[in-house]
Write a protein that holds these residues in place. Structure first.
Motif, PDB file in Angstrom:
ATOM      1  N   SER A  74      -5.307  11.219 -17.112  1.00  0.00           N
ATOM      2  CA  SER A  74      -4.692  12.532 -16.457  1.00  0.00           C
ATOM      3  C   SER A  74      -3.503  12.878 -16.980  1.00  0.00           C
ATOM      4  CB  SER A  74      -4.404  12.217 -14.921  1.00  0.00           C
ATOM      5  OG  SER A  74      -3.517  13.235 -14.209  1.00  0.00           O
ATOM      6  N   SER A 105       0.468  14.790 -17.166  1.00  0.00           N
ATOM      7  CA  SER A 105       1.391  15.133 -16.423  1.00  0.00           C
ATOM      8  C   SER A 105       1.692  16.828 -16.408  1.00  0.00           C
ATOM      9  CB  SER A 105       2.792  14.301 -16.754  1.00  0.00           C
ATOM     10  OG  SER A 105       2.583  12.792 -16.495  1.00  0.00           O
ATOM     11  N   VAL A 106       2.245  17.096 -15.468  1.00  0.00           N
ATOM     12  CA  VAL A 106       2.547  18.468 -15.266  1.00  0.00           C
ATOM     13  C   VAL A 106       4.032  18.820 -14.416  1.00  0.00           C
ATOM     14  CG1 VAL A 106       1.206  18.819 -13.335  1.00  0.00           C
ATOM     15  CG2 VAL A 106       1.384  20.822 -15.018  1.00  0.00           C
ATOM     16  N   ILE A 120       5.830  21.124 -11.447  1.00  0.00           N
ATOM     17  CA  ILE A 120       5.390  21.863 -10.460  1.00  0.00           C
ATOM     18  C   ILE A 120       6.619  22.456  -9.603  1.00  0.00           C
ATOM     19  CG2 ILE A 120       4.126  21.856  -7.981  1.00  0.00           C
ATOM     20  CD1 ILE A 120       3.871  18.698 -10.397  1.00  0.00           C
ATOM     21  N   GLN A 160       7.179   9.606 -15.960  1.00  0.00           N
ATOM     22  CA  GLN A 160       7.399  10.899 -15.810  1.00  0.00           C
ATOM     23  C   GLN A 160       9.054  10.620 -15.522  1.00  0.00           C
ATOM     24  OE1 GLN A 160       4.972  10.002 -13.759  1.00  0.00           O
ATOM     25  NE2 GLN A 160       3.392  10.916 -14.926  1.00  0.00           N
ATOM     26  N   ASP A 173       2.352  13.267 -12.289  1.00  0.00           N
ATOM     27  CA  ASP A 173       0.821  13.103 -12.649  1.00  0.00           C
ATOM     28  C   ASP A 173      -0.051  14.093 -12.159  1.00  0.00           C
ATOM     29  OD1 ASP A 173      -1.958  12.128 -12.082  1.00  0.00           O
ATOM     30  OD2 ASP A 173      -1.214  10.639 -13.800  1.00  0.00           O
ATOM     31  N   LYS A 174      -0.896  14.976 -12.941  1.00  0.00           N
ATOM     32  CA  LYS A 174      -1.537  16.127 -12.492  1.00  0.00           C
ATOM     33  C   LYS A 174      -2.597  15.796 -11.368  1.00  0.00           C
ATOM     34  CE  LYS A 174      -3.654  20.598 -13.962  1.00  0.00           C
ATOM     35  NZ  LYS A 174      -3.897  21.229 -15.243  1.00  0.00           N
ATOM     36  N   TYR A 200      -2.981  16.906  -7.302  1.00  0.00           N
ATOM     37  CA  TYR A 200      -3.810  17.715  -7.356  1.00  0.00           C
ATOM     38  C   TYR A 200      -4.274  17.927  -5.675  1.00  0.00           C
ATOM     39  CZ  TYR A 200      -8.488  19.664  -6.916  1.00  0.00           C
ATOM     40  OH  TYR A 200      -9.602  20.671  -6.814  1.00  0.00           O
ATOM     41  N   PHE A 210       1.329  24.652 -10.130  1.00  0.00           N
ATOM     42  CA  PHE A 210       1.657  24.269 -11.278  1.00  0.00           C
ATOM     43  C   PHE A 210       2.474  25.035 -12.219  1.00  0.00           C
ATOM     44  CE2 PHE A 210      -2.610  21.713 -10.574  1.00  0.00           C
ATOM     45  CZ  PHE A 210      -1.889  20.520 -10.096  1.00  0.00           C
ATOM     46  N   ASP A 224      -0.215  21.465 -19.580  1.00  0.00           N
ATOM     47  CA  ASP A 224      -0.259  19.867 -19.414  1.00  0.00           C
ATOM     48  C   ASP A 224       0.546  19.229 -20.478  1.00  0.00           C
ATOM     49  OD1 ASP A 224      -1.842  20.544 -17.333  1.00  0.00           O
ATOM     50  OD2 ASP A 224      -3.545  19.899 -18.319  1.00  0.00           O
TER      51      ASP A 224
END
Length: 268
Positions: free
Chosen positions: A123, A125-126, A128, A156, A193-194, A198, A212, A216
């Motif tokens: 996965s 990371s992203v 938000i 992160q 973590d995306k 989610y 988001f 990514d």
């Protein structure tokens, strides 16, 4: 009559002795249990949908289902232990449990302290933000005056500290607290973590506040090559058995069934 009674008593005594002998012998279930390798499994229990406590205080989530499948296929006798994230690696090294199956990214820093199996999911990371946020650029220069939220002792947090040193940061103890901090405006943006976030964004009323932002992030130095099961560096036998069990559940369809329970897309 007397002779019959004595024979009956003797026969009963022999039967009782035989029964006692059978009871003393190891049953097939006991033998199977003895053949299993004991494994104490640590999880955080505060990282939905991967691992969390439900309304009945029972562990649930993707990590838990994967762990149970591995324990069955790998012939482990498993016991789950809930551990604070900050202490999870030190206590593994201190032999308080044998494995961490808790969505741990295999970063280079962690590989110096623990051994990892092959990855069991991947996965990115992203970032938000809240919907309607003025933030459109997530570069370090554009975010230097914003307040960033991260979870303590995560990849992160490490990434943000090194690549976004000028940002004001709030470090939350758990992912649910991190999400709440974004929703209530305590921070302007979070890094997470995306896959972990989610479900919150897609399926909860609270998460509908947010979206988001930016690409990514897949930096191997900080986020590793996916999530793996952590073990002590010298625990080679258990590592080999877990890797073999992972191959089995991916080949026989067990992994795909667990994946589909939580995500409408593959996370391998």
């Amino acid at each position: 009559m007397l002779r019959i009674s004595i024979q009956t008593v003797l026969r009963g005594a022999l039967m009782a002795a035989g029964l006692a002998s059978l009871l003393a012998a190891t049953s097939p279930l006991q033998a199977a249990a003895q053949d299993r390798m004991p494994m104490r499994v640590a999880v955080e229990g505060a990282f939905p949908p991967f691992n969390y406590l439900d309304a009945n205080n029972k562990l649930q989530g993707f990590d838990i289902d994967i762990a149970n499948a591995l324990c069955e296929v790998g012939k482990f006798e498993c016991q789950f232990i809930i551990e604070k994230w900050d202490d999870i690696i030190p206590d593994l090294v201190a032999n308080k449990y044998d494995a961490i199956i808790s969505s741990m990214s295999m970063s280079l820093e962690r590989r110096q302290k623990v051994a990892f199996t092959e990855k069991y999911y991947n996965s990115p990371s992203v970032f938000i933000v809240r919907k309607g946020s003025s933030i459109s650029d997530v570069s370090p220069a554009a975010l230097k005056d914003k307040k960033l939220g991260v979870t303590s002792s995560t990849a992160q947090e490490s990434y943000a500290n090194h690549l976004y040193p000028e940002m004001k940061k709030t470090v939350f103890r758990s992912s649910p607290e991190l999400y709440k901090g974004l929703a209530d405006g305590s921070v302007d943006i979070i890094l997470e973590d995306k896959l972990a976030i989610y479900d919150w964004i897609a399926n909860t009323k609270a998460g509908s506040c947010c979206e988001f932002k930016g690409p990514d992030l897949v930096d191997v130095t900080y986020f590793g090559e996916g999530a793996g099961i952590a073990l002590r560096l010298d625990d080679k036998e258990r590592l080999a058995r877990l890797d073999e069990a992972l191959k089995t559940i991916k080949a026989d369809g067990t992994y795909d069934m667990i994946n589909a329970k939580y995500f409408p897309f593959s996370i391998q």
